[in-house]
Design a protein around this motif. Structure first.
Motif, PDB file in Angstrom:
ATOM      1  N   CYS A  31       0.825  -1.204   0.000  1.00  0.00           N
ATOM      2  CA  CYS A  31       0.000   0.000   0.000  1.00  0.00           C
ATOM      3  C   CYS A  31       0.861   1.257   0.000  1.00  0.00           C
ATOM      4  N   ILE A  32       1.971   1.230   0.722  1.00  0.00           N
ATOM      5  CA  ILE A  32       2.870   2.391   0.735  1.00  0.00           C
ATOM      6  C   ILE A  32       3.358   2.697  -0.679  1.00  0.00           C
ATOM      7  N   GLU A  33       3.734   1.668  -1.424  1.00  0.00           N
ATOM      8  CA  GLU A  33       4.203   1.893  -2.792  1.00  0.00           C
ATOM      9  C   GLU A  33       3.066   2.372  -3.694  1.00  0.00           C
ATOM     10  N   ALA A  34       1.861   1.861  -3.472  1.00  0.00           N
ATOM     11  CA  ALA A  34       0.711   2.318  -4.249  1.00  0.00           C
ATOM     12  C   ALA A  34       0.409   3.787  -3.968  1.00  0.00           C
ATOM     13  N   MET A  35       0.579   4.210  -2.701  1.00  0.00           N
ATOM     14  CA  MET A  35       0.364   5.618  -2.364  1.00  0.00           C
ATOM     15  C   MET A  35       1.418   6.502  -3.030  1.00  0.00           C
TER      16      MET A  35
END
Length: 344
Positions: A31-35
């Protein structure tokens, strides 16, 4: 997904993802990379994001919020529909409840309906993790959590993803909540969680601070912040609510998720501005701009940095895209023929 319609030979499938199913399909690290991808796309102008619409009940006990958006990459169209009922804090019900709807950008088919509480819990903390990775000192390891609810738990996980934790302190207005949190998360934190009698005790000497409360009045004072500290201000998402006093905002280099949203809704900033502590120029830039190198982040080791998080629809869409991608490849959710298709 193509932007041009093509023949469809079978009913489109819609993923139905429950609150219990979201976490396995939306790991914090992914999720961090998607953000990162969503916020840099926003900074490049590859997103459409109107300000959210809020409808309050007449007695102001709760609201219905509508957060639509479009994201160019990954291609996503959708909306989060959420209720916010502050009176639920401390009960079995989340204060934020609702659904994220993700649509296909080629045909408009409904690709997914998923629990908004779980998505919001993870993606909010993931954005704070992204901001911390970009702004906190490399050797930051002393964490202070202000608040002991849902977001405190997800922020503990996000902080562990981006910095090795050496110490964790927590404060809540209800001491029993802080003690219960420390007990529940001691094993996963990797270090003991210290329950503090005051917010000042929790913050003093901390390298990074996450404010995750529902307070309308300051729970963090700028005078408590040590040189070089980083703050993720998460809980105050309305113009009449604040978790930080004016001094905390004034002392910090301020990065926001989106400038337009901050100028309309960020009580931490707006109240500090109304008190004459800062002007609009105090906003140094957006997180996506920082990640693209358009604005600098931390400019000195002793500088205090502040990320003001309001939450954006493109974050929900990017998170929903990860959930669907993982559901398609791993399973873990149910798909149904929802509608919008004719065989003839």
């Amino acid at each position: 997904m193509s932007t041009h319609a093509a023949a469809v030979s079978a009913p489109p499938r819609t993923w139905i993802v429950t609150q219990a199913e979201v976490p396995a399909l939306l790991p914090m690290s992914e999720c961090i990379e998607a953000m990162h991808d969503a916020l840099t796309a926003l900074a490049r102008g590859e997103a459409l994001l109107p300000l959210r619409t809020m409808l309050w009940q007449p007695d102001r006990s709760g609201l219905l919020g509508l957060m639509p958006g479009w994201l160019g990459q990954p291609a996503a169209l959708g909306i989060k529909v959420v209720t916010v009922f502050p009176g639920n804090h401390g009960s079995a019900l989340d204060a934020h409840q609702g659904a994220v709807l993700l649509f296909d950008t080629a045909h408009g088919s409904l690709r997914a309906v998923m629990d908004a509480s779980a998505v919001t819990k993870i993606r909010t903390a993931a954005v704070s993790g992204l901001a911390t990775r970009a702004l906190a000192r490399e050797d930051a390891g002393d964490l202070a959590l202000i608040g002991a609810g849902v977001q405190a738990a997800s922020h503990l996980e996000a902080m562990r993803c981006v910095r090795p934790l050496k110490r964790v302190r927590i404060w809540s207005r209800t001491k029993a909540h802080a003690q219960a949190f420390a007990t529940a998360h001691a094993a996963t934190a990797g270090v003991p969680i210290e329950v503090c009698a005051t917010a000042r005790e929790a913050v003093t000497g901390a390298d990074f601070v996450c404010t995750t409360t529902s307070s309308k009045t300051p729970v963090l004072e700028g005078a408590w912040l040590s040189p070089g500290a980083h703050v993720n201000a998460v809980g105050a998402c309305f113009k009449d609510a604040r978790e930080l006093d004016a001094e905390a905002v004034k002392r910090a280099r301020l990065i926001v998720d989106r400038r337009e949203s901050a100028l309309a809704e960020a009580g931490d900033f707006l109240m500090a501005r109304a008190e004459g502590a800062v002007t609009d120029d105090h906003i140094a830039g957006e997180l996506g701009e920082l990640l693209l190198g358009k604005v600098p982040g931390r400019t000195a080791r002793d500088q205090i940095t502040l990320f003001e998080s309001l939450g954006l629809a493109v974050e929900d869409l990017a998170a929903a895209h990860v959930v669907v991608r993982n559901a398609e490849s791993r399973g873990g959710a149910t798909s149904v023929a929802f509608g919008g298709w004719r065989s003839e």
